[in-house]
Design a protein around this motif. Structure first.
Motif, PDB file in Angstrom:
ATOM      1  N   ARG A  36       0.852  -1.187   0.000  1.00  0.00           N
ATOM      2  CA  ARG A  36       0.000   0.000   0.000  1.00  0.00           C
ATOM      3  C   ARG A  36       0.887   1.236   0.000  1.00  0.00           C
ATOM      4  NH1 ARG A  36      -3.746   1.016   5.114  1.00  0.00           N
ATOM      5  NH2 ARG A  36      -1.693   1.206   6.056  1.00  0.00           N
ATOM      6  N   ASP A  37       0.705   2.129  -0.965  1.00  0.00           N
ATOM      7  CA  ASP A  37       1.576   3.289  -1.044  1.00  0.00           C
ATOM      8  C   ASP A  37       0.962   4.497  -0.368  1.00  0.00           C
ATOM      9  OD1 ASP A  37      -0.034   4.882  -2.947  1.00  0.00           O
ATOM     10  OD2 ASP A  37       0.405   3.238  -4.306  1.00  0.00           O
ATOM     11  N   ALA A  38       1.716   5.597  -0.354  1.00  0.00           N
ATOM     12  CA  ALA A  38       1.284   6.794   0.353  1.00  0.00           C
ATOM     13  C   ALA A  38      -0.004   7.364  -0.217  1.00  0.00           C
ATOM     14  CB  ALA A  38       2.391   7.851   0.290  1.00  0.00           C
ATOM     15  N   LEU A  39      -0.174   7.305  -1.533  1.00  0.00           N
ATOM     16  CA  LEU A  39      -1.367   7.861  -2.143  1.00  0.00           C
ATOM     17  C   LEU A  39      -2.594   7.036  -1.788  1.00  0.00           C
ATOM     18  CD1 LEU A  39      -0.058   8.757  -5.711  1.00  0.00           C
ATOM     19  CD2 LEU A  39       0.113  10.026  -3.591  1.00  0.00           C
ATOM     20  N   ALA A  40      -2.464   5.721  -1.888  1.00  0.00           N
ATOM     21  CA  ALA A  40      -3.590   4.852  -1.562  1.00  0.00           C
ATOM     22  C   ALA A  40      -3.957   4.976  -0.090  1.00  0.00           C
ATOM     23  CB  ALA A  40      -3.242   3.407  -1.906  1.00  0.00           C
ATOM     24  N   GLU A  41      -2.957   5.197   0.752  1.00  0.00           N
ATOM     25  CA  GLU A  41      -3.231   5.339   2.181  1.00  0.00           C
ATOM     26  C   GLU A  41      -4.045   6.597   2.448  1.00  0.00           C
ATOM     27  OE1 GLU A  41      -0.886   5.543   6.460  1.00  0.00           O
ATOM     28  OE2 GLU A  41       0.181   4.952   4.644  1.00  0.00           O
ATOM     29  N   ILE A  42      -3.731   7.674   1.751  1.00  0.00           N
ATOM     30  CA  ILE A  42      -4.499   8.904   1.913  1.00  0.00           C
ATOM     31  C   ILE A  42      -5.938   8.683   1.476  1.00  0.00           C
ATOM     32  CG2 ILE A  42      -4.792  11.249   1.028  1.00  0.00           C
ATOM     33  CD1 ILE A  42      -1.775  11.489   0.976  1.00  0.00           C
ATOM     34  N   GLU A  43      -6.105   7.985   0.343  1.00  0.00           N
ATOM     35  CA  GLU A  43      -7.447   7.680  -0.141  1.00  0.00           C
ATOM     36  C   GLU A  43      -8.230   6.891   0.908  1.00  0.00           C
ATOM     37  OE1 GLU A  43      -9.640   4.984  -3.581  1.00  0.00           O
ATOM     38  OE2 GLU A  43      -7.497   5.385  -3.685  1.00  0.00           O
ATOM     39  N   GLU A  44      -7.561   5.882   1.466  1.00  0.00           N
ATOM     40  CA  GLU A  44      -8.228   5.042   2.455  1.00  0.00           C
ATOM     41  C   GLU A  44      -8.650   5.858   3.666  1.00  0.00           C
ATOM     42  OE1 GLU A  44      -6.813   1.647   5.579  1.00  0.00           O
ATOM     43  OE2 GLU A  44      -6.168   1.432   3.490  1.00  0.00           O
ATOM     44  N   ARG A  45      -7.769   6.740   4.120  1.00  0.00           N
ATOM     45  CA  ARG A  45      -8.085   7.557   5.287  1.00  0.00           C
ATOM     46  C   ARG A  45      -9.270   8.481   5.005  1.00  0.00           C
ATOM     47  NH1 ARG A  45      -5.947   6.120  10.074  1.00  0.00           N
ATOM     48  NH2 ARG A  45      -6.263   8.273  10.747  1.00  0.00           N
ATOM     49  N   ASP A  84       7.313  15.605  -1.223  1.00  0.00           N
ATOM     50  CA  ASP A  84       7.856  14.338  -1.719  1.00  0.00           C
ATOM     51  C   ASP A  84       6.992  13.207  -1.176  1.00  0.00           C
ATOM     52  OD1 ASP A  84       9.308  12.138  -2.471  1.00  0.00           O
ATOM     53  OD2 ASP A  84      11.167  12.741  -1.479  1.00  0.00           O
ATOM     54  N   MET A  85       6.376  12.416  -2.072  1.00  0.00           N
ATOM     55  CA  MET A  85       5.489  11.341  -1.652  1.00  0.00           C
ATOM     56  C   MET A  85       6.215  10.002  -1.507  1.00  0.00           C
ATOM     57  SD  MET A  85       2.726  12.926  -1.201  1.00  0.00           S
ATOM     58  CE  MET A  85       1.680  11.509  -0.844  1.00  0.00           C
ATOM     59  N   THR A  86       7.537  10.041  -1.462  1.00  0.00           N
ATOM     60  CA  THR A  86       8.309   8.809  -1.301  1.00  0.00           C
ATOM     61  C   THR A  86       7.824   8.038  -0.077  1.00  0.00           C
ATOM     62  OG1 THR A  86      10.261   9.759  -2.350  1.00  0.00           O
ATOM     63  CG2 THR A  86      10.607   7.864  -0.924  1.00  0.00           C
ATOM     64  N   TYR A  87       7.657   6.737  -0.265  1.00  0.00           N
ATOM     65  CA  TYR A  87       7.061   5.892   0.765  1.00  0.00           C
ATOM     66  C   TYR A  87       7.990   4.739   1.102  1.00  0.00           C
ATOM     67  CZ  TYR A  87       3.577   2.845   2.992  1.00  0.00           C
ATOM     68  OH  TYR A  87       2.894   2.050   3.870  1.00  0.00           O
ATOM     69  N   THR A  88       8.075   4.390   2.368  1.00  0.00           N
ATOM     70  CA  THR A  88       8.897   3.274   2.817  1.00  0.00           C
ATOM     71  C   THR A  88       7.993   2.183   3.380  1.00  0.00           C
ATOM     72  OG1 THR A  88      10.752   4.743   3.364  1.00  0.00           O
ATOM     73  CG2 THR A  88      10.758   2.550   4.348  1.00  0.00           C
ATOM     74  N   THR A  89       8.144   0.963   2.868  1.00  0.00           N
ATOM     75  CA  THR A  89       7.298  -0.134   3.334  1.00  0.00           C
ATOM     76  C   THR A  89       7.572  -0.424   4.802  1.00  0.00           C
ATOM     77  OG1 THR A  89       8.900  -1.804   2.623  1.00  0.00           O
ATOM     78  CG2 THR A  89       7.188  -1.181   1.058  1.00  0.00           C
ATOM     79  N   GLU A  90       6.510  -0.728   5.528  1.00  0.00           N
ATOM     80  CA  GLU A  90       6.617  -0.975   6.961  1.00  0.00           C
ATOM     81  C   GLU A  90       6.667  -2.461   7.287  1.00  0.00           C
ATOM     82  OE1 GLU A  90       3.314   1.076   8.604  1.00  0.00           O
ATOM     83  OE2 GLU A  90       4.089   3.069   8.101  1.00  0.00           O
ATOM     84  N   ILE A  91       6.470  -3.308   6.274  1.00  0.00           N
ATOM     85  CA  ILE A  91       6.520  -4.754   6.456  1.00  0.00           C
ATOM     86  C   ILE A  91       7.218  -5.382   5.259  1.00  0.00           C
ATOM     87  CG2 ILE A  91       4.377  -4.834   7.818  1.00  0.00           C
ATOM     88  CD1 ILE A  91       2.958  -5.809   5.245  1.00  0.00           C
TER      89      ILE A  91
END
Length: 214
Positions: A36-45, A84-91
């Motif tokens: 799940r990337d940063a953009l999709a996470e914003i959408e989900e929220r 910067d929308m760079t995203y780091t995976t947490e798992i």
């Protein structure tokens, strides 16, 4: 209420849907972005509130948004800055074959894989001037615009703006690094650009004669 349909229609980085690599030709082994990337996470929220339950429990006029909403000050000047929308995976992301596709800590920019054609406008719904500014601006008429509130009564704002309303919670504010409102957010290449709008003293002018909108 068509809030869920509205989000689906804008497809919100609210809405890049789940991030996928677009076809640029084949250069060796290629993979879909599985995390799940940063953009999709914003959408989900933005869409995680069960609006039907909310509206069943209380009058729409009294709904004030999610409990973790963040109040932002009014913009004091017109300015733009990159995010910067760079995203780091947490798992660790499995590859489905017993291995790891993307290890925990893998970093990528989702805007390298998707294009977000929509524009986000964020205002404080408790500020009458900001509500008037939006209603009088071109943004209220554009189908490619999604309106997010940092606060304010759903019912009261709905009476003044004839379009779907959504709320920005703390996660959205943090992801987009919002600092003041009104803010207009749009993609510019590999970054999202946030433009803060200082409202003029003349509020509520017709859309064709508006001031203060970038």
């Amino acid at each position: 209420m068509t809030i869920r349909n509205g989000l689906a229609a804008i497809g919100l980085m609210v809405c890049v849907s789940s991030a996928q690599a677009k076809e640029l030709g084949t250069f060796g082994m290629t993979y879909r972005i599985a995390e799940r990337d940063a953009l999709a996470e914003i959408e989900e929220r933005a869409r995680q509130v069960d609006w039907h339950k909310v509206l069943d429990k209380q009058k729409v006029e009294n709904f004030q948004g999610p409990p973790d909403r963040v109040r932002l000050p009014r913009a004091k000047r017109n300015r733009s800055f990159p995010v910067d929308m760079t995203y780091t995976t947490e798992i660790d992301v499995p590859d489905g074959k017993g291995g790891i596709l993307y290890p925990k800590g893998y970093t990528f920019n989702p805007l390298d894989y998707v294009t977000y054609p929509k524009t986000l406008v964020v205002i404080d719904g408790t500020d009458a001037d900001q509500v008037k500014w939006f209603a009088a601006s071109e943004y209220d008429k554009r189908l490619d615009v999604t309106l997010l509130l940092t606060g304010g009564s759903f019912g009261a704002v709905s009476k003044k703006i004839s379009r779907p309303l959504f709320y920005a919670d703390r996660k959205i504010v943090e992801r987009l690094k919002l600092q003041a409102v009104p803010s207009v957010v749009r993609q510019k290449g590999r970054i999202m650009e946030v433009t803060e709008v200082k409202l003029t003293k003349i509020i509520g002018t017709p859309a064709h004669g508006r001031k203060g909108a970038p």
